[in-house]
Enzyme design. Structure first.
Site, PDB file in Angstrom:
ATOM      1  N   ASP A  61      25.258  90.410  36.428  1.00 48.65           N
ATOM      2  CA  ASP A  61      24.935  89.403  37.450  1.00 48.65           C
ATOM      3  C   ASP A  61      23.987  88.368  36.849  1.00 48.65           C
ATOM      4  O   ASP A  61      23.450  88.563  35.752  1.00 48.65           O
ATOM      5  CB  ASP A  61      24.283  90.127  38.645  1.00 48.65           C
ATOM      6  CG  ASP A  61      24.083  89.211  39.840  1.00 48.65           C
ATOM      7  OD1 ASP A  61      24.837  88.224  39.956  1.00 48.65           O
ATOM      8  OD2 ASP A  61      23.170  89.476  40.636  1.00 48.65           O
TER       9      ASP A  61
ATOM     10  N   GLU B  12      24.812  83.120  34.671  1.00 49.36           N
ATOM     11  CA  GLU B  12      25.211  81.712  34.444  1.00 49.36           C
ATOM     12  C   GLU B  12      24.461  81.101  33.260  1.00 49.36           C
ATOM     13  O   GLU B  12      25.066  80.275  32.575  1.00 49.36           O
ATOM     14  CB  GLU B  12      24.952  80.893  35.719  1.00 49.36           C
ATOM     15  CG  GLU B  12      25.820  81.305  36.893  1.00 49.36           C
ATOM     16  CD  GLU B  12      25.414  82.657  37.488  1.00 49.36           C
ATOM     17  OE1 GLU B  12      24.225  83.000  37.373  1.00 49.36           O
ATOM     18  OE2 GLU B  12      26.267  83.355  38.034  1.00 49.36           O
TER      19      GLU B  12
ATOM     20  N   ASP C 225      27.632  84.817  45.970  1.00 51.65           N
ATOM     21  CA  ASP C 225      26.900  84.979  47.232  1.00 51.65           C
ATOM     22  C   ASP C 225      27.506  84.130  48.351  1.00 51.65           C
ATOM     23  O   ASP C 225      26.964  83.105  48.756  1.00 51.65           O
ATOM     24  CB  ASP C 225      25.427  84.647  47.016  1.00 51.65           C
ATOM     25  CG  ASP C 225      24.788  85.615  46.028  1.00 51.65           C
ATOM     26  OD1 ASP C 225      25.412  86.658  45.719  1.00 51.65           O
ATOM     27  OD2 ASP C 225      23.682  85.337  45.555  1.00 51.65           O
TER      28      ASP C 225
HETATM   29  C1  GLC Z   1      22.540  88.040  43.284  1.00 53.22           C
HETATM   30  C2  GLC Z   1      23.946  88.607  43.313  1.00 53.22           C
HETATM   31  C3  GLC Z   1      24.065  89.621  44.424  1.00 53.22           C
HETATM   32  C4  GLC Z   1      23.002  90.707  44.223  1.00 53.22           C
HETATM   33  C5  GLC Z   1      21.617  90.097  44.159  1.00 53.22           C
HETATM   34  C6  GLC Z   1      20.539  91.118  43.840  1.00 53.22           C
HETATM   35  O1  GLC Z   1      22.279  87.316  44.433  1.00 53.22           O
HETATM   36  O2  GLC Z   1      24.913  87.608  43.439  1.00 53.22           O
HETATM   37  O3  GLC Z   1      25.342  90.165  44.459  1.00 53.22           O
HETATM   38  O4  GLC Z   1      23.051  91.628  45.265  1.00 53.22           O
HETATM   39  O5  GLC Z   1      21.591  89.090  43.160  1.00 53.22           O
HETATM   40  O6  GLC Z   1      20.808  91.748  42.634  1.00 53.22           O
END
Ligand code: GLC
Length: 841
Positions: free
Chosen positions: A430, A433, A519
């Protein structure tokens, strides 16, 4: 090493006026046209085996050649130097070359491939090219009114093509835009965009590839450039489309689509170049439950138990950032997850797998062994002045591995040994980017896409031998992180298929990971948006895609969640996930009435899992994705070109979910050329019709193509139960057709050494017209090496019990059951050796 001056200003469009033209131009990627200089006329021609190399008046150099007889590559460099292919992260291997016949005549040059594709190059007053298919039809042509031009100072450039008013464009990876991207302006710049509004751009992933559709014929274009790039697909001027980049080389591939000019051929050729989705482990196709976060190991185990007690099938539970010790990657919180190995083994005993989150930011903390190890190994990114780069994310100030270095990937990949040893099954990359938080004391307005949201553009990357700035490699960063994870896992567990999920990516990301759309929000608009987003990602070469069911950024109503689960149940990656402040969102969280519907929805997924798995295996061979927009399969039916609220699973299932609040019916369009049978009641509908269907809350409108055969199974609680569960072949009567089923161990790479079997089903029709003429089914079921046994057939689309049914020539009356309410005829197979079944109505 920075060859060119690089700008660092980035802001949202609406702030552009306040921030000045420079920052705006970097954001849009559009060069200030005043500074652009055309490449000029062709001065010199050198004939190569695959095409030509040209010297242009501006000093630029061009290489135009065939990669295959149906794929052309165009490269123009203002510096007259070409990057080695090995430096492109998108290409899975250096592209091949195919022979071209070159002819010069006056002002024009003609290149012809062995299949008859022709490129006509006009030499002056300006270089331009046009591509024709073997039948002589124009595929694509430069727009001489706006020749290819470079800004020699800044390194930016653009090119333009003529556009016909009704040419549509699909693909471009993950964009929060309508299905066709004609008359859209898009930027390729991976961005962390929580709660993105429909229409918001850019997004988490950048895939500069599209498929054009015009009068039923397709071609494709892939712009091989990882800098911040942009596409204007007829937004500014409907009669042309343009694309360009802030840096690098103009390097693009045109896919002609073969003699058929079909989208399937375009995609197959594109994925031959950038790689195909690796077959996931079977368990990764099951239902997955996540939230930010299940906060303790007891809570995780309670959720697991509830799934099993309530008999709601599920395969995977997710551990978000709170499982870690102070958000330090690859650690466990000693209080809340004190015995991770015990927890994981308890999950495994109940048939669950666990996926943990792994972010790229590594807490800068002298007491953290992984930080020290990375620093000592020199694998962290550096600022332009050579100091270690730091930015804030969840753990506070972090260092970031330079995933564009093999050494860093290798170092990172080996970190997976610890969670694997504990028993973690899959991993979720995650924030790659990369997305970062504003630094302490940041005193500017926190603009969503402002420079504070990612690393400085002049930060340095090793670039695997092609050192460059973050401006050059930003878009590749997330994908290279996924690669580090995938390759590390393969090394550590060569007998298993890695399961990696990634938020950021670039062209070729499908080689390493599944992708989810970040998100999203718990709104009906976002539910509807998920289908064009996922089907465009799919036809951008990425087969394993999904959206957080219910919308991540808050709490959906019971109705929205239930409808979303239905809409997602036949999308390739199927996960419920929600943020830290949303209400509980397990399938039972909305009360017994909804629980029953949600259970049945997830059960549908498990019934069809053998089919979904076969589609994934086919994708590895053909590049065709499991999820397909209607136009992709029916390019000649103009009625489907813009349909984005229906999709196909494979070639044979048509899914038409309800996407609006309070709606208990919906219209469904059946593409021309095929007949469709209602999955639930067996009624038949002809292609080309638009009809209204009842869709009470417990009904997902679903149809199977007449002629199709798809494998189904009884409901299982998780994929671990599949080997013991027999298969039923569901055969949709009423047209000639065929079906294929792939079976293997569901894990590992034995299938690449022949450890699999492939069943083939062929349906032939008798002479009488309509649905009720006799049908002959040819079965080819190879010897079973321990895979799911084929125990039954189910015929769908009969008006009544058949007058006669013959198995291998012998009339059968036993083992037959006709259900008039579903128009299904169930036939228990005496054994797997049956070759032929004949049915007379
Ligand atoms: C980011 C991710 C989400 C995750 C959060 C906490 O917002 O896109 O899926 O739950 O981080 O890790």
């Amino acid at each position: 090493m920075l060859k060119r001056k690089e700008k660092s200003g980035m802001t949202l469009g609406r702030f552009s006026a306040a921030l000045g033209l420079g920052a705006w131009l970097f954001l849009t990627g559009m060069p200030a046209s005043a500074a652009l200089r055309s490449v000029g006329a062709v001065l010199q021609v050198k004939t190569l085996e695959d095409g030509v190399e040209l010297r242009l008046r501006s000093g630029a150099r061009a290489k135009i050649g065939f990669v295959t007889p149906e794929v052309l590559r165009v490269r123009i460099s203002s510096t007259a130097r070409f990057e080695p292919d090995a430096s492109s992260y998108a290409l899975s291997a250096p592209p091949p070359r195919a022979q071209a016949k070159v002819q010069q005549q006056g002002n024009s040059l003609e290149l012809r491939s062995s299949s008859g594709v022709r490129v006509l190059i006009r030499k002056s007053p300006e270089f331009s090219l046009a591509i024709y298919d073997a039948a002589g039809r124009l595929i694509s042509a430069d727009d001489p009114a706006r020749p290819t031009a470079f800004d020699a100072q800044e390194g930016a450039f653009e090119t333009s093509k003529r556009r016909e008013a009704y040419e549509l464009y699909y693909g471009f990876g993950e964009k929060a835009l309508p299905l066709s991207r004609h008359q859209q302006h898009m930027v390729m710049w991976n961005a962390d965009v929580p709660d993105y509004a429909p229409g918001h751009d850019p997004s988490y992933q950048s895939i500069p590839f599209f498929i054009a559709l015009n009068e039923g014929r397709s071609h494709g274009l892939f712009f091989n450039n990882s800098w911040r790039s942009w596409f204007d697909m007829g937004k500014t001027e409907p009669q042309r489309y343009r694309f360009g980049s802030a840096g690098g080389e103009l390097d693009y591939f045109v896919f002609t689509g073969g003699p058929e000019r079909s989208p399937a051929r375009v995609l197959s050729d594109y994925t031959a170049l950038t790689g195909r989705g690796a077959l996931p482990p079977l368990w990764a196709l099951g239902y997955q439950q996540s939230r930010w976060s299940y906060k303790t190991q007891d809570e995780v185990l309670r959720i697991a138990r509830e799934f099993r007690q309530r008999q709601i099938p599920a395969d995977v539970l997710y551990l978000d950032i709170d499982h870690m010790d102070g958000f330090r990657v690859f650690t466990w919180n000693p209080q809340t997850f004190a015995q991770p190995a015990e927890m994981l083994s308890a999950l495994h005993q109940q048939g669950f797998r666990a996926v943990t989150i792994v972010d790229p930011g590594i807490k800068q903390d002298e007491g953290f062994a992984i930080y020290r190890s990375g620093r000592d190994a020199g694998v962290f990114m550096r600022n332009a002045d050579g100091s270690e780069l730091h930015a804030k994310v969840w753990p506070g100030v972090c260092a970031f591995p330079d995933f564009t270095s093999a050494q860093a990937r290798d170092w990172f990949g080996r970190l997976y040994a610890a969670p694997l040893d504990l028993g973690v099954d899959g991993f979720w990359n995650d924030m790659n980017e990369p997305g970062v938080f504003a630094a302490d004391g940041f005193d500017k307005p926190a603009i969503e896409l402002g420079p504070q949201k990612t690393l400085p553009l002049d930060a340095r990357h090793a670039g695997d031998g092609q050192p460059g700035s973050h401006a050059r490699y930003h878009n590749a960063y997330g994908m290279q992180m996924a690669r580090a994870s995938f390759e590390g896992l393969r090394q550590l567990r060569p007998e298993k298929r890695p399961m990696v999920l990634t938020r950021a990516g670039f062209a070729g990301v499908q080689r390493y990971a599944a992708v989810w759309t970040g998100d999203n929000s718990p709104t009906w608009t976002h539910l509807a948006l998920s289908l064009p987003m996922l089907s465009n990602l799919s036809i951008s070469g990425v087969p394993f895609v999904g959206a957080d069911v219910g919308g991540f950024m808050g709490s959906p109503s019971a109705e929205l969640y239930t409808r979303w689960l239905q809409a997602a149940v036949l999308t390739p990656y199927f996960r419920t996930h929600s943020n830290d402040v949303s209400a509980p969102r397990e399938p039972w969280a909305f009360g017994p009435e909804f629980e029953a519907i949600n259970r049945a929805t997830i059960e549908l997924r498990y019934r069809l899992l053998p089919h979904l798995y076969s589609l994934f295996e086919a994708n590895e061979r053909s590049g065709l994705p499991p999820m397909r927009p209607l136009w992709f399969a029916y390019p000649h039916d103009t009625q489907v070109s813009l349909i984005e609220d229906q999709f196909l699973l494979g070639a044979d299932l048509l899914v038409a979910p309800v996407l609006q609040e309070g709606k208990l019916q919906r219209q469904v369009y059946f593409p021309k050329g095929d007949a469709w049978i209602d999955w639930w009641d067996g009624r038949r509908y002809e292609g080309g019709s638009l009809l209204t269907f009842k869709a009470p809350l417990n009904r997902l409108p679903l149809f199977i193509r007449a002629g199709a055969s798809v494998p189904t199974q009884a409901v299982v609680q998780h994929t671990g139960d599949m080997p013991r569960t027999p298969l039923t072949l569901t055969v949709a009567l009423g047209a000639a057709g065929s079906g294929e089923v792939f079976q293997d161990a569901g894990e590992g790479y034995g299938y690449r050494q022949g450890q699999f079997r492939r069943l083939a089903i062929r349906q032939e029709r008798g002479s009488a017209a309509g649905a009720q003429s006799w049908t002959r089914l040819q079965l080819d079921i190879p010897a079973n090496a321990g895979f799911q046994r084929v125990a039954a057939l189910e015929f769908i689309g009969l008006e009544a019990a058949p007058a006669e049914l013959l198995i291998d020539g012998h009339a059968v009356s036993e083992g037959l059951r006709f259900d008039a309410s579903t128009r299904r005829l169930h036939l228990t197979l005496p054994h797997e050796g049956v070759k032929q079944i004949q049915i007379r109505p």
